[in-house]
Design a protein around this motif. Structure first.
Motif, short mmCIF file in Angstrom:
data_model
loop_
_atom_site.label_atom_id
_atom_site.label_comp_id
_atom_site.label_asym_id
_atom_site.label_seq_id
_atom_site.Cartn_x
_atom_site.Cartn_y
_atom_site.Cartn_z
N ASN A 547 0.96 -1.08 -0.05
CA ASN A 547 0.06 0.05 0.00
C ASN A 547 0.71 1.25 -0.26
OD1 ASN A 547 -2.21 -1.82 0.20
ND2 ASN A 547 -2.28 -1.60 2.40
N ALA A 548 0.55 2.25 -0.79
CA ALA A 548 1.30 3.48 -0.89
C ALA A 548 0.37 4.67 -1.08
CB ALA A 548 2.11 3.32 -2.15
N TRP A 549 0.69 5.88 -0.28
CA TRP A 549 0.27 6.96 -0.54
C TRP A 549 1.03 8.05 -0.63
CZ3 TRP A 549 -1.06 3.04 2.93
CH2 TRP A 549 -2.37 2.83 2.94
N ALA A 550 0.57 9.23 -1.43
CA ALA A 550 1.37 10.43 -1.62
C ALA A 550 0.72 11.60 -0.90
CB ALA A 550 1.95 10.53 -3.26
N ALA A 551 1.37 12.29 -0.15
CA ALA A 551 0.80 13.52 0.39
C ALA A 551 1.60 14.76 -0.08
CB ALA A 551 0.92 13.26 1.82
N ARG A 552 0.95 15.79 -0.26
CA ARG A 552 1.58 17.18 -0.70
C ARG A 552 2.58 17.46 0.24
NH1 ARG A 552 -0.02 21.49 1.90
NH2 ARG A 552 -2.21 21.75 2.71
N SER A 553 3.63 18.33 0.03
CA SER A 553 4.72 18.60 0.85
C SER A 553 4.23 19.26 2.07
CB SER A 553 5.68 19.45 0.18
OG SER A 553 6.72 19.92 1.01
N GLY A 554 4.44 19.14 3.31
CA GLY A 554 3.96 19.57 4.55
C GLY A 554 3.14 18.91 5.09
N LEU A 555 2.74 17.72 4.67
CA LEU A 555 1.80 16.67 5.36
C LEU A 555 2.44 15.14 5.39
CD1 LEU A 555 -1.67 17.77 3.81
CD2 LEU A 555 -0.88 18.56 5.68
N ARG A 556 1.73 14.41 6.29
CA ARG A 556 2.34 13.20 6.33
C ARG A 556 1.29 12.43 6.50
NH1 ARG A 556 5.95 15.22 4.61
NH2 ARG A 556 8.24 15.31 5.17
N TYR A 557 1.19 11.24 6.10
CA TYR A 557 -0.05 10.34 6.06
C TYR A 557 0.63 8.97 6.75
CZ TYR A 557 -4.09 7.35 5.50
OH TYR A 557 -5.24 6.69 5.71
N GLU A 558 -0.16 8.45 7.75
CA GLU A 558 0.39 7.28 8.49
C GLU A 558 -0.09 6.04 7.50
OE1 GLU A 558 0.00 5.17 12.72
OE2 GLU A 558 -1.35 6.70 12.28
N ALA A 559 0.69 5.25 6.75
CA ALA A 559 0.31 4.17 6.03
C ALA A 559 -0.55 2.92 6.80
CB ALA A 559 1.49 3.63 5.38
N ARG A 560 -1.60 2.45 6.29
CA ARG A 560 -2.34 1.56 7.00
C ARG A 560 -2.40 0.37 6.44
NH1 ARG A 560 -6.29 3.78 10.62
NH2 ARG A 560 -7.41 1.85 10.30
N MET A 561 -2.36 -1.02 7.07
CA MET A 561 -2.22 -2.20 6.43
C MET A 561 -3.47 -2.52 5.71
SD MET A 561 -0.03 -4.79 9.31
CE MET A 561 0.20 -5.76 8.02
N ASP A 562 -4.77 -1.89 6.36
CA ASP A 562 -5.88 -2.22 5.86
C ASP A 562 -6.37 -1.30 4.67
OD1 ASP A 562 -6.52 0.30 6.92
OD2 ASP A 562 -7.98 -0.35 8.43
N GLU A 563 -5.36 -0.45 4.25
CA GLU A 563 -5.35 0.50 2.95
C GLU A 563 -6.28 1.53 3.03
OE1 GLU A 563 -7.88 -1.94 -0.75
OE2 GLU A 563 -6.16 -2.81 0.25
N ARG A 564 -7.00 1.94 3.82
CA ARG A 564 -8.10 2.95 4.35
C ARG A 564 -7.12 4.18 4.07
NH1 ARG A 564 -12.08 0.99 8.94
NH2 ARG A 564 -12.94 -0.95 7.83
N SER A 565 -7.99 4.99 3.35
CA SER A 565 -7.45 6.50 3.21
C SER A 565 -8.32 7.25 4.10
CB SER A 565 -7.27 7.06 1.61
OG SER A 565 -6.66 6.09 0.98
N LEU A 566 -7.64 7.83 5.31
CA LEU A 566 -8.51 8.68 6.16
C LEU A 566 -7.99 9.99 6.46
CD1 LEU A 566 -8.90 5.71 8.75
CD2 LEU A 566 -10.55 6.16 6.67
N ALA A 567 -8.84 10.86 6.68
CA ALA A 567 -8.44 12.43 7.04
C ALA A 567 -8.11 12.10 8.39
CB ALA A 567 -9.53 13.06 6.85
N MET A 568 -8.37 11.17 9.20
CA MET A 568 -7.91 10.94 10.49
C MET A 568 -6.35 10.65 10.60
SD MET A 568 -11.04 10.22 10.00
CE MET A 568 -11.37 8.45 10.42
N GLY A 569 -5.69 10.09 9.47
CA GLY A 569 -4.58 9.84 9.44
C GLY A 569 -3.37 10.69 8.69
N LEU A 570 -4.05 11.90 8.31
CA LEU A 570 -3.37 13.03 7.47
C LEU A 570 -3.00 13.97 8.37
CD1 LEU A 570 -2.24 13.72 4.82
CD2 LEU A 570 -4.39 14.87 4.13
N ARG A 571 -1.79 14.44 8.60
CA ARG A 571 -1.36 15.18 9.73
C ARG A 571 -0.41 16.37 9.18
NH1 ARG A 571 -5.65 14.21 11.43
NH2 ARG A 571 -6.16 13.48 13.72
N PRO A 572 -0.44 17.57 9.57
CA PRO A 572 0.75 18.53 9.28
C PRO A 572 2.21 17.68 9.61
CG PRO A 572 -0.79 19.51 10.39
CD PRO A 572 -1.29 18.19 10.57
N ALA A 573 3.29 17.97 8.69
CA ALA A 573 4.53 17.18 8.99
C ALA A 573 4.99 17.82 10.19
CB ALA A 573 5.49 17.49 7.77
N PRO A 574 5.77 17.09 11.11
CA PRO A 574 6.33 17.76 12.09
C PRO A 574 7.66 18.60 11.60
CG PRO A 574 7.03 15.32 11.87
CD PRO A 574 6.00 15.74 10.96
#
Length: 574
Positions: A547-574
């Motif tokens: 499973n692979a995701w691409a987020a725009r610069s400045g954001l990070r997505y927590e990759a999930r084994m169940d492949e769901r794409s959730l707004a709850m896993g998208l956060r500003p990059a530290p």
């Protein structure tokens, strides 16, 4: 070297490592014309470079979109490869539906990115007797319309989930062991099972809890319109447009941590190039199912951040077992229907399986974004069976088996596949068709949009189909009960068994395993079931996705084994 006419697409011998024959040169009748290997490789490199250049050009154009530039900083758009077919969280057990549902509705038990159980609407759960599980509910939870959440809503949801009209594959199997639902008090509910059932907390985590006061008597269309789509999740439904987008707003009263996004758009972008272009332009903030052709370049592009994880989804082939006699889309060499279903013969199924070069599919069609599979769980996952290897690539043995089964000249077959659901789904089907053609099974491919494919597949309209299944429970019984379990609505078994495979011995072993509380004993039984299903080729596994995701610069997505794409896993990059 002049043009060559090949009888089949032989990925092992005709095509050199690194080369991938483009889809436009594939013929649905299973015949392929190519020029020299060097020229194919050069052409493919040119195609890939041109495609990525077009994505970059499109991203530049999109960057000038005033709507994209003027979006508030606390709003995000997710570019999704597959559309949800309904907002109704009980209508169809499919990943796109489940990921939409997860934004709006909560469950008693939730799962994290590595499919580990977490408290949801239930703060805790325990077995108070061998056949009784008690769930203590979270106090103070409100529905999106302000009503209080209680155990009555849970009881209502569990009664509705297995009984949604016209469901192409619902959630009944998760409740097959539930005999009685007992409401003890507003914040306590007990589930009585037919026998000891160790997986109940895992399985109950798949049932979305809906509001009794809003959904009593509601239809699936009432959810799609928003009338009945009242949840307790982190986002409220604003609107849903089929095959286009879903608009969500933050639930300010959610019981979980405050979400950073005030508005979320789930936008369907089925075209691979369009998704890549959109994230490069910043027109969307996250894309899923990153096209394998673009993955390496996106990893090196500073405009995006790629996240990956070994997935739990198997891409597989499932034959029709629903009839003994003539099958649709299967004929002899002259185009006449065969008098009997060839897939009822295990020798035919074995021949089809070993005619497939899975390593070539994973490396060339999937361009490294998959791992060859011989079972439905990847290595390292509970109940993966070490004694069930990836089937060998043995086309000569496949021909022998076909002749032994009474098909020395093979037959004709149409392989049906979605063309917008899984990464490279139609391309995979085309490659398999070429491999089968080489052993005498002259195979055509019919690739359909997921919405049409899923409905027709559920009605047993296909002889052979390409599908995917994510074992997001992290163990083998999920597929055994849903995909290979004998179709029986009254027993709530086989809800996603589109091929109508039936093996009572496998069903019985599955039931014994799930009734076994000791995890080591249960794993041994589940491994036995995995091996049994493999020996009789109940389905034909191809590969597991990465499973692979691409987020725009400045954001990070927590990759999930169940492949769901959730707004709850998208956060500003530290």
């Amino acid at each position: 070297m002049g043009a060559q006419r090949l009888d089949a697409f032989d990925l092992q011998h005709a095509i050199p490592p690194g080369a991938l024959v483009p889809p436009e040169s594939w013929h649905t009748k299973g015949v392929l014309t190519i020029r020299s290997a060097d020229r194919v490789t050069s052409r493919l490199r040119a195609i890939a470079a041109t495609r990525f250049a077009l994505c970059c050009l499109a991203s530049t154009l999109l960057a000038g979109d005033p709507a994209a530039a003027q979006r508030p900083a606390d709003t995000v758009i997710l570019g999704l490869a597959a559309p949800a077919t309904s907002v109704d969280p009980h209508f169809f057990n499919a990943a796109p539906n489940a990921q939409l549902s997860a934004h709006v509705f909560s469950r008693l038990v939730e799962r994290d990115a590595r499919v580990q159980l977490q408290p949801g609407l239930a703060e805790s759960w325990r077995a108070i007797a061998p056949t009784v599980w008690e769930f203590r509910l979270r106090p103070g939870v409100k529905w999106h319309d302000g009503h209080a959440f209680t155990a009555e809503d849970v009881a209502f949801s569990l009664a509705r989930a297995p009984n949604v009209p016209n469901s192409p594959g619902g959630y009944g199997s998760f409740l097959r062991m539930v005999k009685q639902v007992e409401v003890v008090d507003p914040l306590t509910i007990r589930l009585h099972t037919k026998q000891p059932h160790s997986l109940l907390p895992t399985e109950i985590g798949y049932i979305a809890i809906i509001a009794r006061h809003a959904a009593q008597g509601a239809t699936t269309e009432d959810f799609n319109s928003g009338k009945a789509a009242i949840g307790t999740g982190p986002y409220r439904l604003l609107s849903h447009t089929a095959n286009d987008r879903t608009e969500l707003a933050r639930n300010e009263a959610w019981f979980g941590p405050r979400e950073p996004w005030s508005r979320v758009t789930l936008r369907f972008l089925g075209n691979d190039a369009a998704r890549t272009a959109a994230v490069l332009a910043g027109d969307v903030d996250l894309i899923d199912q990153v096209p394998s052709a673009d993955l390496a370049r996106l990893k090196s592009d500073p405009r995006v951040a790629v996240s990956e994880i070994q997935g739990l989804r198997l891409i597989y082939l499932q034959a029709d077992f629903s009839r003994d006699g003539m099958l649709p889309f299967v004929t002899d060499g002259a185009g006449q229907p065969l008098p009997r279903n060839p897939f009822r013969d295990v020798r035919v199924r074995r021949a089809l399986s070993i005619a497939i070069n899975r390593q070539a599919l994973a490396e060339r069609v999937m361009e490294g974004a998959a791992r060859p599979a011989g079972q439905w769980l990847p290595p390292g996952v509970y109940s993966h069976d070490p004694g069930t290897p990836v089937p060998p690539f043995a086309p000569e043995e496949a021909r022998r088996l076909l002749a032994e089964a009474g098909y020395p000249e093979g037959f004709r077959l149409t392989l049906h596949s979605p063309n917008d659901r899984y990464p490279n789904d139609a391309r995979t089907a085309q490659a398999v068709a070429q491999m089968w053609t080489r052993i005498g099974i002259r195979t055509e491919v019919a690739a359909l949009p997921w919405s049409a494919f899923s409905a027709r597949s559920a009605r047993q309209e296909f002889a052979m189909r390409l599908l995917g299944w994510g074992s997001t429970t992290g163990e083998a019984s999920y597929l055994l009960a849903n995909v290979l379990g004998t179709y029986d609505p009254s027993a709530r078994r086989g809800a996603s068994n589109a091929g109508r495979y039936s093996n009572p011995a496998l069903d019985a072993l599955t039931d014994r395993a799930t009734a076994t509380l000791d995890p080591e004993e249960r794993e041994a039984m589940l491994r036995q079931a995995v091996h049994m299903a493999s020996e009789v080729v109940a389905l034909i596994p191809l590969f597991h996705l990465v499973n692979a995701w691409a987020a725009r610069s400045g954001l990070r997505y927590e990759a999930r084994m169940d492949e769901r794409s959730l707004a709850m896993g998208l956060r500003p990059a530290p």
